[in-house]
Every structure is written in structure tokens, then in C-alpha cells.
Design an enzyme around this catalytic site. Structure first.
Site, PDB file in Angstrom:
ATOM      1  CG  ASP A 178      41.024  22.987 103.412  1.00  0.00           C
ATOM      2  OD1 ASP A 178      41.278  22.136 102.622  1.00  0.00           O
ATOM      3  OD2 ASP A 178      40.042  22.893 104.356  1.00  0.00           O
ATOM      4  CG  HIS A 213      36.765  24.187 106.989  1.00  0.00           C
ATOM      5  ND1 HIS A 213      36.371  22.948 107.295  1.00  0.00           N
ATOM      6  CD2 HIS A 213      37.747  23.848 105.947  1.00  0.00           C
ATOM      7  CE1 HIS A 213      36.754  22.067 106.669  1.00  0.00           C
ATOM      8  NE2 HIS A 213      37.679  22.492 105.891  1.00  0.00           N
ATOM      9  CD  GLU A 216      40.027  16.684 102.909  1.00  0.00           C
ATOM     10  OE1 GLU A 216      40.671  16.362 104.075  1.00  0.00           O
ATOM     11  OE2 GLU A 216      39.151  17.494 103.027  1.00  0.00           O
ATOM     12  CD  GLU A 217      36.863  20.440 103.068  1.00  0.00           C
ATOM     13  OE1 GLU A 217      36.743  20.195 104.167  1.00  0.00           O
ATOM     14  OE2 GLU A 217      38.016  21.064 102.742  1.00  0.00           O
ATOM     15  CG  ASP A 224      44.033  19.222 102.726  1.00  0.00           C
ATOM     16  OD1 ASP A 224      43.907  20.266 102.672  1.00  0.00           O
ATOM     17  OD2 ASP A 224      43.253  18.247 102.909  1.00  0.00           O
ATOM     18  CG  HIS A 226      40.910  18.390  99.242  1.00  0.00           C
ATOM     19  ND1 HIS A 226      39.784  19.615  99.369  1.00  0.00           N
ATOM     20  CD2 HIS A 226      41.578  18.579 100.433  1.00  0.00           C
ATOM     21  CE1 HIS A 226      39.917  20.073 100.763  1.00  0.00           C
ATOM     22  NE2 HIS A 226      40.870  19.464 101.152  1.00  0.00           N
TER      23      HIS A 226
HETATM   24 ZN   LIG Z   1      41.286  20.381 103.049  1.00  0.00          ZN
END
Ligand SMILES: [Zn+2]
Length: 351
Positions: free
Chosen positions: A188, A323, A222-223, A243, A71
Site C-alpha cells: 500500500d 498497514h 495520501e496516508e 489503491d 500514492h
Molecule cells: Zn493506500
């Protein structure tokens, strides 16, 4: 590292990708970039209605398909309120806490296409003024954006064209250390997007005909949970999400191997596919770790949840402090690249 001839290219691609702001909900520019990259390789793509991108490499077997996804959308924020003190209140996009963005430089993207810079700060930042600067809660109430413009009230801000609903992106601060470490926000999952693009490039350069028609879905939601839950062709048997692997206390994932997820918050991944991936890693001397990610779901589990009858799997590079200020190492990229390369050339698992 001389043993990894292509990893420098992957790193450059990661740098380009993380430098294009793309919070979930505002991903057109980064999708255009990926489209151009694939066009240069003479790979046809099509966009789905929600803005993701699909590239298909026809295989020897056109009756049975497999799909790989990564993603391009990232965490970000939206302007929640134009405040009377000349600052902006945020609403977060994706799963993270305000402390992960304290002090971060940001961009405010107005709907007319203007971009303003700013900094995300606690309202009570200055220790010379606020006694409670260190203790006050990092939350929506206390965190705000200081815009780099002469603005003292809401009206000044609105005159710039900034309004509720404008997207806010975070400075990725990408940096490569000489010893192979890669520091950046949004590894990510842009590290994996770069890995899949490099894989397509390698397949084209080596003029490989894959055993099965293989779809690559560059997903863009995706998030927020649903990037890759659509556009799965009825012929698709295997669906592999690439991922990030989650690191922390009790986790076996590291920054130097590929992480093969056996289970996450959504439940176990397909046992047969997992064992197949392990076999491929063992056979080709690819460094890997098996792991369980406690608070995690992927586009592959989202596809299962939305009703697709598929064999689903999840692998990816190990990402530290996900994150937030993320980090990985080129060794992890290398092993992930090797595993996806062996995977697309392998037989579909029996079921
Ligand atoms: Zn991810």
C-alpha cells in the site's frame, strides 16, 4: 508464471520502490526515482508544490481529461523525544497501531542526511527482566527505538546528530515466494504505483494514442489524507484512484483478483464508473471482486471532498494485513494491470 509475461517486471519495480524510504512528509527520493523512470520512457513530468508528480499523456480528445492516481508515501514515524535512557520515542505518521511495528528494524534519517539503523521495541521487552513483557500496552509510552550506536543518554544521541523531528522509516522486508506471493511492507500503495508506471510503459511501447488526455498523479500525502486532492485540471471528468483493496472478515477482496471499491468510509464511489469498470472486467475476463472498505478513504474521495466536480472511482490489488506485514499475489497485480489498461482505452462514462 508464464501467462503473465510482465508481472516479473512489476515485481522488480515494487521491490525497488519499497526499498526507498518514503514516509508521508519525506518523499523526495522516491519521487526522484519515479521521475527518472518516466524520463527514460520520454514522458514529461512536473512536480506540484507539495512534492507529488504529474505525468500527462496527450489523447485524441484534449478537451476531456481523465486522471489516475497512486500514492508513493507510506506509513512511518518521527522522533518525538530524545529520551534520557538513550532511546527514542516515536510519533506515528499515518493510521496504524504500535503492535504493527513491534520488533521492526528501522532507519533514522537526520536532517543533515545521516542515516542510523535501529529496532523498534517495547521498553519492557526482555522476559528475563520484565515480568509484564507480554501484557504491557503497545503504545507511545512503552515503545521506543534502540539505536545501533553506543548511546546511554540523550546527550550521546544528540552528538550523533539525531533530533526531534527526524524521520523514521521501517524495513520493508520484501520477499517473493516461488508460488507468486509477495510479502512486504508498503505494498500500500507502491504496488499500485508500479502498476501505473508499467501501464505508462506499455502505452509508450505499444505507441497507443489514448482516447482522452490522461494525467497520472503520483501522490505523496495520501496516508495523511490530502495527497491527490489538488492538481485536477478543470477538463478532468473521471478520476480513478488505484489503491489497495482491504481484506479481512466479511470482505470479498482477495489476493488473486482486482478489487473494485463500491463504497468506503467516505461513501459510495460513482455508480456509473463502477458499473463501467465491472463491464470492462467482464468483457476482458479480468478477475474482480466488488467490495466495501469500512475504515478507508482514498485520494479520489479526498479530491471530491475538496470540491472537485469529478466522477470518482477506486480499484486496486487486494492486500492482506494492510498497514502491517502486507501480502499480495502476482495474480492480483496482473488483474489490476489488465483493468487499468482496458480502462484508459475506454470511453468516459456519460453523466
Ligand atoms: Zn493506500
Amino acid at each position: 508464471m508464464s501467462t503473465y509475461p510482465k508481472v516479473s517486471e512489476t515485481k522488480e519495480l515494487i521491490k525497488q520502490l519499497v526499498s526507498i524510504p518514503s514516509p508521508s512528509g519525506n518523499t523526495t527520493k522516491v519521487i526522484q526515482f519515479v521521475e527518472e523512470f518516466l524520463k527514460d520512457l520520454q514522458v514529461e513530468t512536473k512536480r506540484n508544490r507539495k512534492g507529488g508528480l504529474i505525468a500527462t499523456l496527450p489523447g485524441t480528445n484534449e478537451e476531456e481529461h481523465r486522471m489516475l492516481t497512486a500514492h508513493v508515501d507510506t506509513l512511518g514515524a518521527m522522533v518525538k523525544e530524545v529520551k534520557s535512557n538513550g532511546r527514542l520515542r516515536l510519533d506515528l505518521i499515518g493510521g496504524f497501531k504500535y503492535n504493527a511495528i513491534e520488533g521492526e528494524y528501522c532507519e533514522i534519517h537526520t536532517s543533515s542526511g545521516k542515516v542510523f539503523t535501529g529496532t523498534i521495541l517495547m521498553h519492557q521487552t526482555s522476559v528475563h527482566v520484565y515480568k509484564e513483557a507480554g501484557d504491557a500496552k503497545r503504545n507511545q509510552e512503552n515503545m521506543e527505538v534502540r539505536i545501533d550506536a553506543k548511546v546511554g543518554n540523550a546527550e550521546d544521541i544528540r552528538k550523533l546528530g539525531i533530533e526531534v523531528g527526524d524521520f523514521v522509516s521501517f524495513d520493508p522486508r520484501v520477499q517473493f515466494a516461488d508460488n507468486g506471493f509477495i510479502k512486504s511492507r508498503h505494498l500500500d500503495d507502491k504496488a499500485s504505483v508500479a502498476i501505473l508506471l508499467q501501464l505508462i510503459k506499455r502505452v509508450k511501447e505499444e505507441k497507443l494514442i489514448l482516447p482522452y488526455t490522461t494525467h497520472f498523479l503520483i501522490s505523496n500525502n495520501e496516508e495523511i489524507g490530502y495527497g491527490g486532492n489538488s492538481n485536477v485540471t478543470p477538463e478532468t471528468i473521471e478520476y480513478l484512484a488505484v489503491d489497495m483493496g482491504a481484506m479481512g472478515d466479511g470482505q470479498s477482496t482477495d489476493e488473486f483478483t482486482v478489487s473494485i471499491c463500491v463504497k468506503d468510509g467516505s461513501g459510495p464511489y460513482h455508480y456509473g464508473l463502477r458499473k463501467h469498470l465491472v463491464q470492462l472486467a467482464e468483457k476482458n475476463k479480468i478477475g474482480y471482486k466488488l467490495d466495501i472498505y469500512p475504515y478507508y478513504a482514498s485520494d479520489a474521495s479526498a479530491a471530491i471532498r475538496s470540491g472537485h466536480d469529478i466522477i470518482h472511482g477506486l480499484i486496486g490489488p487486494g492486500i492482506d494485513s494492510s498497514h502491517a506485514y502486507e501480502r499480495t499475489h502476482e495474480e492480483s497485480l496482473h488483474h489490476t494491470e489488465q483493468l487499468v489498461y482496458e480502462y484508459v482505452k475506454s470511453e468516459i462514462v456519460s453523466y
